[in-house]
Design a protein around this motif. Sequence first.
Motif, PDB file in Angstrom:
ATOM      1  N   LEU A  70       0.844  -1.186   0.000  1.00 48.43           N
ATOM      2  CA  LEU A  70       0.000   0.000   0.000  1.00 48.43           C
ATOM      3  C   LEU A  70       0.882   1.240   0.000  1.00 48.43           C
ATOM      4  O   LEU A  70       1.068   1.912   1.012  1.00 48.43           O
ATOM      5  N   GLU A 120       1.877   4.944  -0.431  1.00 45.89           N
ATOM      6  CA  GLU A 120       1.043   6.117  -0.122  1.00 45.89           C
ATOM      7  C   GLU A 120       1.900   7.314   0.273  1.00 45.89           C
ATOM      8  O   GLU A 120       3.108   7.208   0.454  1.00 45.89           O
ATOM      9  N   TRP A 156       1.628   8.461   6.867  1.00 44.96           N
ATOM     10  CA  TRP A 156       2.136   9.676   6.235  1.00 44.96           C
ATOM     11  C   TRP A 156       3.456  10.114   6.864  1.00 44.96           C
ATOM     12  O   TRP A 156       3.807   9.688   7.960  1.00 44.96           O
ATOM     13  N   ASN A 168      -3.977   8.001   8.349  1.00 47.28           N
ATOM     14  CA  ASN A 168      -4.009   7.604   6.942  1.00 47.28           C
ATOM     15  C   ASN A 168      -3.409   8.573   5.942  1.00 47.28           C
ATOM     16  O   ASN A 168      -2.788   8.142   4.994  1.00 47.28           O
ATOM     17  N   ASP A 169      -3.598   9.869   6.066  1.00 46.97           N
ATOM     18  CA  ASP A 169      -3.106  10.797   5.046  1.00 46.97           C
ATOM     19  C   ASP A 169      -2.985  12.171   5.688  1.00 46.97           C
ATOM     20  O   ASP A 169      -3.676  12.465   6.673  1.00 46.97           O
ATOM     21  N   ASN A 211      -9.343  10.553   3.423  1.00 42.97           N
ATOM     22  CA  ASN A 211      -8.135  10.781   2.632  1.00 42.97           C
ATOM     23  C   ASN A 211      -7.948  12.276   2.451  1.00 42.97           C
ATOM     24  O   ASN A 211      -8.883  13.051   2.523  1.00 42.97           O
ATOM     25  N   ASP A 231      -8.725   8.450  -3.818  1.00 40.36           N
ATOM     26  CA  ASP A 231      -7.721   8.244  -2.773  1.00 40.36           C
ATOM     27  C   ASP A 231      -7.135   9.611  -2.411  1.00 40.36           C
ATOM     28  O   ASP A 231      -7.866  10.570  -2.266  1.00 40.36           O
ATOM     29  N   GLY A 232      -5.820   9.712  -2.299  1.00 35.89           N
ATOM     30  CA  GLY A 232      -5.232  10.959  -1.839  1.00 35.89           C
ATOM     31  C   GLY A 232      -5.362  12.101  -2.827  1.00 35.89           C
ATOM     32  O   GLY A 232      -5.032  11.956  -4.006  1.00 35.89           O
ATOM     33  N   THR A 284      -2.669   5.595  -5.741  1.00 33.77           N
ATOM     34  CA  THR A 284      -3.077   6.119  -4.450  1.00 33.77           C
ATOM     35  C   THR A 284      -2.964   7.637  -4.315  1.00 33.77           C
ATOM     36  O   THR A 284      -3.888   8.282  -3.823  1.00 33.77           O
ATOM     37  N   LYS A 285      -1.856   8.223  -4.728  1.00 38.26           N
ATOM     38  CA  LYS A 285      -1.694   9.675  -4.561  1.00 38.26           C
ATOM     39  C   LYS A 285      -0.541  10.168  -5.413  1.00 38.26           C
ATOM     40  O   LYS A 285       0.400   9.415  -5.694  1.00 38.26           O
ATOM     41  N   THR A 296       2.303   7.137  -6.204  1.00 33.93           N
ATOM     42  CA  THR A 296       2.427   5.856  -5.516  1.00 33.93           C
ATOM     43  C   THR A 296       1.279   4.947  -5.937  1.00 33.93           C
ATOM     44  O   THR A 296       0.224   5.406  -6.374  1.00 33.93           O
TER      45      THR A 296
END
Length: 290
Positions: free
Chosen positions: A15, A17, A59, A102-103, A148, A197-198, A238-239, A253
């Motif tokens: 995963l 991120e 993060w 998470n972010d 996110n 996602d992000g 993801t971001k 990512t």
Amino acid sequence: MSHGPQSLLSLRATLGEGPVWVARDAALWFVDIKAPAIHRFDPALESLQSWTAPAQVGWIVPSADGLFLVGLQTGIHRFDPARGSFTLVHAPEADRPGNRLNDATVDGQGHIWFGSMDDAEAADTGRIYRFDDAGCTDGGFAPICITNGPAFSPDGGILYHTDTLGRTLWQSRVEEGRVLHDTRLFTMIEDGAGYPDGPTVDAEGCVWTGLFAGWGVRRYDPNGRLMETIAFPVANVTKIAFGGDDLATAYATSAAKGLSKEALTAQPLAGDLFAFDPGVRGLPGVIATA
């Protein structure tokens, strides 16, 4: 660099991120939440350094003391790459061991805004927080399962935040760097197009979002209208983060999480770090002062 995404590192991250360009060392930092690991990619040397984290890591952001602040499942920690050490600074959800951080992003004043989520991806226990020298403040939004973002508009007046399972991106107005109001829908991802996602904001104020199970990233104008979709050779993007000396390279990512053996065979680049030419520059990063 060609316009389309190119794999830079063969990682097979479970995963991947949280990419963030850190100008002071001209490198891209990012995490693999599930490994758990922190990575530093030097594009000039095409080299990768990695550190094992003591818990799931959502993060990483640079801090004013020359070190980093990272969001682990156990709370916010100060990370010293030279020592490989993690020191607990604050545990915002010590009473919710099933949650993880998470972010995150850093606002113009150096304060960290971050979200949490249910690690089992089932319960609406995720929240958005603001962290500074005084500690954590709840953003005041109704709890959701997977948060996110957040991400800020160039003038810092709008906070974008994502309800991943709800497939929605929201925007809230910010006053005095901390008061949120006038929350409204920014855009919604349609059925079959993946999950937002992000989010990341570019220098023109447009919002980019990775698409988990959506095979790409999207760019929306400040009014929430879709401007562009960039296709990827992997399902879970993801971001993105803008990097390089001119902030004109987009790094992305990706994740192998949730893919079957057959899907992984069909997607040999799943979990890799990618780069592409976005045709626009990003915003300079901000150092966290907490």
